[in-house]
Design a protein around this motif. Structure first.
Motif, PDB file in Angstrom:
ATOM      1  N   CYS A  15      -3.085   6.984   5.419  1.00  0.00           N
ATOM      2  CA  CYS A  15      -4.386   7.483   4.960  1.00  0.00           C
ATOM      3  C   CYS A  15      -4.781   8.734   5.739  1.00  0.00           C
ATOM      4  O   CYS A  15      -4.542   8.834   6.945  1.00  0.00           O
ATOM      5  CB  CYS A  15      -5.447   6.404   5.144  1.00  0.00           C
ATOM      6  SG  CYS A  15      -7.107   6.922   4.626  1.00  0.00           S
ATOM      7  N   TYR A  17      -7.921   9.832   6.084  1.00  0.00           N
ATOM      8  CA  TYR A  17      -9.338   9.852   6.454  1.00  0.00           C
ATOM      9  C   TYR A  17      -9.536   9.508   7.932  1.00  0.00           C
ATOM     10  O   TYR A  17      -9.356  10.343   8.788  1.00  0.00           O
ATOM     11  CB  TYR A  17     -10.146   8.929   5.536  1.00  0.00           C
ATOM     12  CG  TYR A  17     -10.449   9.563   4.191  1.00  0.00           C
ATOM     13  CD1 TYR A  17     -11.330  10.625   4.106  1.00  0.00           C
ATOM     14  CD2 TYR A  17      -9.849   9.113   3.036  1.00  0.00           C
ATOM     15  CE1 TYR A  17     -11.618  11.227   2.896  1.00  0.00           C
ATOM     16  CE2 TYR A  17     -10.132   9.704   1.805  1.00  0.00           C
ATOM     17  CZ  TYR A  17     -11.020  10.760   1.746  1.00  0.00           C
ATOM     18  OH  TYR A  17     -11.298  11.361   0.551  1.00  0.00           O
ATOM     19  N   CYS A  18      -9.844   8.259   8.258  1.00  0.00           N
ATOM     20  CA  CYS A  18     -10.337   8.007   9.624  1.00  0.00           C
ATOM     21  C   CYS A  18      -9.221   7.632  10.596  1.00  0.00           C
ATOM     22  O   CYS A  18      -8.063   7.474  10.232  1.00  0.00           O
ATOM     23  CB  CYS A  18     -11.437   6.947   9.610  1.00  0.00           C
ATOM     24  SG  CYS A  18     -10.852   5.247   9.653  1.00  0.00           S
ATOM     25  N   VAL A  20      -8.393   4.957  11.940  1.00  0.00           N
ATOM     26  CA  VAL A  20      -7.730   3.644  11.888  1.00  0.00           C
ATOM     27  C   VAL A  20      -6.262   3.836  11.502  1.00  0.00           C
ATOM     28  O   VAL A  20      -5.388   3.148  12.008  1.00  0.00           O
ATOM     29  CB  VAL A  20      -8.457   2.695  10.915  1.00  0.00           C
ATOM     30  CG1 VAL A  20      -7.703   1.363  10.801  1.00  0.00           C
ATOM     31  CG2 VAL A  20      -9.893   2.435  11.383  1.00  0.00           C
ATOM     32  N   GLY A  21      -6.003   4.793  10.601  1.00  0.00           N
ATOM     33  CA  GLY A  21      -4.613   5.088  10.259  1.00  0.00           C
ATOM     34  C   GLY A  21      -3.954   4.033   9.387  1.00  0.00           C
ATOM     35  O   GLY A  21      -2.836   3.587   9.659  1.00  0.00           O
ATOM     36  N   CYS A  22      -4.617   3.642   8.299  1.00  0.00           N
ATOM     37  CA  CYS A  22      -4.067   2.600   7.420  1.00  0.00           C
ATOM     38  C   CYS A  22      -2.846   3.129   6.663  1.00  0.00           C
ATOM     39  O   CYS A  22      -2.808   4.282   6.240  1.00  0.00           O
ATOM     40  CB  CYS A  22      -5.124   2.168   6.410  1.00  0.00           C
ATOM     41  SG  CYS A  22      -6.568   1.402   7.171  1.00  0.00           S
ATOM     42  N   PHE A  24      -0.450   3.121   3.332  1.00  0.00           N
ATOM     43  CA  PHE A  24      -0.654   2.948   1.889  1.00  0.00           C
ATOM     44  C   PHE A  24       0.648   3.152   1.140  1.00  0.00           C
ATOM     45  O   PHE A  24       1.531   3.876   1.597  1.00  0.00           O
ATOM     46  CB  PHE A  24      -1.676   3.976   1.364  1.00  0.00           C
ATOM     47  CG  PHE A  24      -3.099   3.551   1.543  1.00  0.00           C
ATOM     48  CD1 PHE A  24      -3.762   2.869   0.545  1.00  0.00           C
ATOM     49  CD2 PHE A  24      -3.756   3.812   2.731  1.00  0.00           C
ATOM     50  CE1 PHE A  24      -5.073   2.459   0.718  1.00  0.00           C
ATOM     51  CE2 PHE A  24      -5.067   3.408   2.912  1.00  0.00           C
ATOM     52  CZ  PHE A  24      -5.726   2.737   1.900  1.00  0.00           C
ATOM     53  N   SER A  49      -7.665  -2.245   3.356  1.00  0.00           N
ATOM     54  CA  SER A  49      -8.086  -0.846   3.245  1.00  0.00           C
ATOM     55  C   SER A  49      -9.587  -0.804   3.027  1.00  0.00           C
ATOM     56  O   SER A  49     -10.219  -1.824   2.774  1.00  0.00           O
ATOM     57  CB  SER A  49      -7.385  -0.147   2.080  1.00  0.00           C
ATOM     58  OG  SER A  49      -8.002  -0.518   0.862  1.00  0.00           O
ATOM     59  N   CYS A  50     -10.149   0.389   3.106  1.00  0.00           N
ATOM     60  CA  CYS A  50     -11.552   0.566   2.712  1.00  0.00           C
ATOM     61  C   CYS A  50     -11.584   1.415   1.448  1.00  0.00           C
ATOM     62  O   CYS A  50     -10.548   1.869   0.952  1.00  0.00           O
ATOM     63  CB  CYS A  50     -12.361   1.206   3.844  1.00  0.00           C
ATOM     64  SG  CYS A  50     -12.179   3.001   3.958  1.00  0.00           S
ATOM     65  N   LYS A  52     -12.518   4.407   0.886  1.00  0.00           N
ATOM     66  CA  LYS A  52     -12.084   5.814   0.945  1.00  0.00           C
ATOM     67  C   LYS A  52     -10.568   5.915   0.750  1.00  0.00           C
ATOM     68  O   LYS A  52     -10.091   6.648  -0.110  1.00  0.00           O
ATOM     69  CB  LYS A  52     -12.498   6.444   2.284  1.00  0.00           C
ATOM     70  CG  LYS A  52     -13.998   6.669   2.391  1.00  0.00           C
ATOM     71  CD  LYS A  52     -14.360   7.537   3.569  1.00  0.00           C
ATOM     72  CE  LYS A  52     -14.273   6.827   4.899  1.00  0.00           C
ATOM     73  NZ  LYS A  52     -15.385   5.942   5.207  1.00  0.00           N
ATOM     74  N   GLY A  53      -9.813   5.194   1.561  1.00  0.00           N
ATOM     75  CA  GLY A  53      -8.362   5.281   1.455  1.00  0.00           C
ATOM     76  C   GLY A  53      -7.858   4.804   0.108  1.00  0.00           C
ATOM     77  O   GLY A  53      -6.905   5.347  -0.462  1.00  0.00           O
ATOM     78  N   PRO A 185     -13.935   1.293   8.762  1.00  0.00           N
ATOM     79  CA  PRO A 185     -14.206   0.027   8.067  1.00  0.00           C
ATOM     80  C   PRO A 185     -13.132  -1.046   8.234  1.00  0.00           C
ATOM     81  O   PRO A 185     -13.471  -2.232   8.373  1.00  0.00           O
ATOM     82  CB  PRO A 185     -14.315   0.450   6.605  1.00  0.00           C
ATOM     83  CG  PRO A 185     -14.609   1.910   6.644  1.00  0.00           C
ATOM     84  CD  PRO A 185     -13.939   2.438   7.862  1.00  0.00           C
ATOM     85  N   VAL A 186     -11.869  -0.674   8.210  1.00  0.00           N
ATOM     86  CA  VAL A 186     -10.833  -1.708   8.302  1.00  0.00           C
ATOM     87  C   VAL A 186     -10.838  -2.344   9.691  1.00  0.00           C
ATOM     88  O   VAL A 186     -10.765  -3.576   9.828  1.00  0.00           O
ATOM     89  CB  VAL A 186      -9.449  -1.121   7.946  1.00  0.00           C
ATOM     90  CG1 VAL A 186      -8.333  -2.058   8.345  1.00  0.00           C
ATOM     91  CG2 VAL A 186      -9.383  -0.849   6.444  1.00  0.00           C
TER      92      VAL A 186
HETATM   93 FE1  SF4 Z   1      -8.464   5.212   5.504  1.00  0.00          FE
HETATM   94 FE2  SF4 Z   1     -10.473   3.431   5.349  1.00  0.00          FE
HETATM   95 FE3  SF4 Z   1      -8.237   2.840   6.672  1.00  0.00          FE
HETATM   96 FE4  SF4 Z   1      -9.939   4.628   7.666  1.00  0.00          FE
HETATM   97  S1  SF4 Z   1     -10.336   2.432   7.357  1.00  0.00           S
HETATM   98  S2  SF4 Z   1      -7.708   4.836   7.583  1.00  0.00           S
HETATM   99  S3  SF4 Z   1     -10.665   5.625   5.807  1.00  0.00           S
HETATM  100  S4  SF4 Z   1      -8.416   3.211   4.463  1.00  0.00           S
END
Ligand code: SF4
Length: 694
Positions: A15, A17-18, A20-22, A24, A49-50, A52-53, A185-186
């Motif tokens: 991801c 975005y943030c 956390v580095g999810c 995908f 995930s949240c 956004k991702g 969020p995650v």
């Molecule tokens: Fe992306 Fe959301 Fe995971 Fe952050 S918490 S890395 S924005 S999916």
């Protein structure tokens, strides 16, 4: 517009975005992304995930993407589309002209926490080798630079101590200046799971964030402090621990520098640090401070998680060091369930710092004045490295206004919207002779640019991001670069035109060079990351599989250093003209300046910036929920709608900075952290009035 269809191929990636580095799975039909599905084997997200991702990736194919390079001789002229060769040649000739006229130090660049480690490494290499100076900085300057300074000073390394999994063994969770359910969020969900299992919670925040009270979760203590008093609150917690005999003496004797500890003990025991003495100006009841300190010290494994509510203050670095004091004196560093954990904002903030993006440090946080380090890089790069630190971002702006800094290369950051005191930033950019913006969209900064180089999204390149737990994840190319080149290739072209050619054919070769030059990355390679799924640095001969928990047997610096963290009030004061304090933050469905999230197809995500204000302050000013209000500080003013909310304490207002129409940073000021110049976004004296204007 994304055309949906049946997915025919899959690419596992990370991801954008943030922090956390999810991980995908990007599902594609041809070169069209059809769906993003959280990857079950992702080490940071374990299949979660949240929104956004999962849903906010449409920006990558948005019609406003700029896919052709553009140049213009001055900012009042229209843009002219040109070939890549013409854009690169023009940019290089402008930077060379400026250096010939104004000197070697008259140009510099800003790396991006949105880009990969490899791209960031190349930009700082180009600046050091081709520009011949250290005028490189990163957008981490305006968010987590105090983390780097504070944790390196006290513990020896500029990074968080734990992996995310560690929270499952925390008995007491202290959240300070962070809003993980919105911004991370995650990880916020994992924290909530642990809280539902029975871990106890202390929240230090001027605002009543969701975590304070949500289904099946209630914080034992919400220390609702006045913005700008973090240091006093953390010192008060430490005072209680030090005066009530709650220290972990064995840990301190074995692990810490005893001379600094003795000095600190005398300092922290001073009655001026007591909860009773600080209550008047922190606004936190002394009884709550005493009870929270006892819980942190005696409740079992105690873990600290913090965010920009700690760092974006005039004493951001001091607060980081105060938290390190607190954790060391109670023995809460070096095993599962404890530690000091910065929740990094952007996907690659940690990585951009690791890669030598600061003007005083080469990769791995080694100072440019260190001869052995310079010799290593000089031998590898075949150029001399300047032993003097270069300019930080705010110094670049000041030098531009003074007339000595004339050329700037900005990769993947909208400094006009995101940096404080917009009018000052605009004046600095207007004073430069060549501003180069490399981005996906014509952002606000581009209104001052002379060259626009199209950027590439995370879907269009190979590379790595490093998340908040030092985890290096692979980013895999799902589609070809829409503008023809990935960002790392553009930097190579520009460097060659400047007279310093580079010869990488794939980002894995850049990582191999990083590993050769950076002891904490010595065993990192794309192959190793593929084999293990991800790698947490340090990863070298001492830790070939990486390091989930730092400082297990001893601190990286040797003995943990206690620092005297005296509370000094910010120079930003309220008064009759500006009686309220403004603090800023983010919401779940938006991301930073909104360049990506505002360009998703789902309009439900386009929630506007609102000014949260306590009912008493609203009533006093004749403001009703939803009214337009004028928000004014000594730096500037803007208008937005009010949201009357008991989340706020009287005297404090809050907003986000996701929309350029609001431009909340018009009102934030030039004050910054004493050690790192991280802006003091979280404390601005303001007044709020009803208005009819939009
Ligand atoms: Fe992306 Fe959301 Fe995971 Fe952050 S918490 S890395 S924005 S999916």
């Amino acid at each position: 517009v994304i055309e949906l269809g049946q997915p025919r191929r899959e690419v596992i990636t990370t991801c954008a975005y943030c922090g956390v580095g999810c991980s995908f799975k990007a599902e594609l039909n041809g070169n069209t992304v059809v769906r993003m599905t959280p990857w079950k084997d992702g080490k940071a997200n374990h299949g979660h995930s949240c929104v956004k991702g999962r849903f906010a990736w449409g920006y990558a194919a948005h019609k406003e993407r700029i896919l052709k390079p553009m140049i213009r001789a001055s900012i009042d002229q229209p843009w002219r589309e040109v070939s890549w060769d013409e854009a690169i040649d023009y940019t290089a000739s402008e930077f060379k002209r400026i250096q010939a006229k104004y000197g070697r130090n008259s140009v510099g660049g800003i790396t991006s926490s949105r880009c990969t480690n490899e791209e960031t490494f190349l930009v700082q290499k180009m600046i050091r080798a081709a520009f011949g100076n250290n005028n490189v900085d990163t957008c981490a300057r305006v968010c987590h630079s105090p983390t780097g300074y504070g944790l390196k000073t006290t513990l020896g390394t500029s990074a968080g101590t734990q992996d995310f999994d560690s929270v499952a063994e925390a008995d007491v969770i202290l959240v300070i200046g962070a809003n993980p359910t919105d911004a991370h969020p995650v990880f916020g969900s994992r924290m909530k799971r642990r809280l539902r299992e029975g871990a106890r919670l202390i929240v230090v925040d001027p605002r009543r964030i969701d975590l304070v009270r949500s289904p099946h979760i209630e914080a034992q203590y919400h220390l609702q402090l006045k913005p700008g008093t973090n240091v006093a609150v953390v010192n008060a917690l430490a005072h209680v621990i030090a005066t009530e005999g709650l220290l972990n003496e064995t840990y301190v004797k074995e692990r810490c520098d005893l001379e600094s500890f003795r000095d600190w003990l005398a300092f922290i025991r001073d009655p001026q640090n007591s909860p009773e003495a600080t209550e008047a100006y922190t606004g936190v009841p002394a009884a709550d401070l005493r009870a929270a300190a006892r819980l942190y010290a005696t409740g079992g494994n105690a873990a600290i998680y913090y965010g920009l509510g700690v760092t974006e203050h005039s004493q951001g670095s001091t607060t980081v060091m105060a938290m390190a004091n607190l954790a060391m004196v109670t023995g809460n560093i070096g095993r599962n369930g404890v530690g000091i954990n910065p929740l990094r904002g952007q996907n690659n903030v940690q990585g951009s710092c690791d890669m030598g993006s600061f003007p005083h440090e080469l990769s791995g946080y080694r100072h440019v004045s260190d001869e052995a380090t310079r010799a290593l890089f000089e031998a590898a790069w075949g150029v001399p490295i300047d032993p003097e630190p270069g300019l930080r971002i705010p110094n670049m702006f000041d030098a531009a206004i003074d007339g000595s800094f004339k050329g700037l290369y900005v990769q993947g950051e909208d400094i006009l919207q995101s940096d404080p005191n917009t009018h000052h930033v605009g004046a600095a950019l207007a004073a430069m002779e060549c501003v180069v913006v490399q981005d996906l969209f014509l952002n606000e900064t581009a209104s001052y640019a002379h060259v626009f180089l199209p950027g590439s999204s995370f879907l269009e390149k190979d590379g790595t991001f490093t998340n908040a737990e030092r985890r290096i994840n692979l980013v895999r190319k799902a589609i070809p670069p829409m503008a023809g080149y990935a960002d790392w290739e553009v930097t190579m072209k520009l460097s060659a035109a400047l007279g310093y050619p580079m010869s990488y054919t794939h980002p894995s070769q850049i990582m191999d060079e990083i590993a050769r030059l950076t002891p904490t990355f010595a065993n990192v390679s794309f192959k190793r990351i593929e084999e293990l799924g991800s790698v947490q640095w340090p990863c070298n001969d001492k830790a070939p599989l990486g390091t989930p928990i730092m400082h297990e047997k001893g601190f990286v610096r040797g003995k943990g250093l206690f620092v005297l963290t005296e509370y000094v009030p910010t120079d930003e004061r309220t008064g009759p003209r500006f009686p309220l304090i403004l603090t800023t933050g983010r919401i779940l469905s938006q991301y930073n300046v909104g360049a990506q999230t505002r360009r998703t197809a789902n309009t439900a995500w386009h929630e506007e910036d609102r000014l949260e204000i306590h009912p008493h302050d609203a009533e006093h000013r004749g403001i009703n929920d939803g009214d337009w209000v004028l928000l004014k500080s000594r730096a500037g003013e803007t208008t937005l709608r009010a949201k009357v909310s008991e989340r706020m304490q009287p005297g404090v207002v809050y907003t986000t900075f996701h929309h350029p129409d609001t431009g909340a940073n018009v009102v934030t000021t030039e004050f910054s952290d004493w050690a790192t110049n991280c802006p003091e976004y979280k404390v601005t004296a303001v007044e709020v009035r009803p208005t009819n204007r939009r």
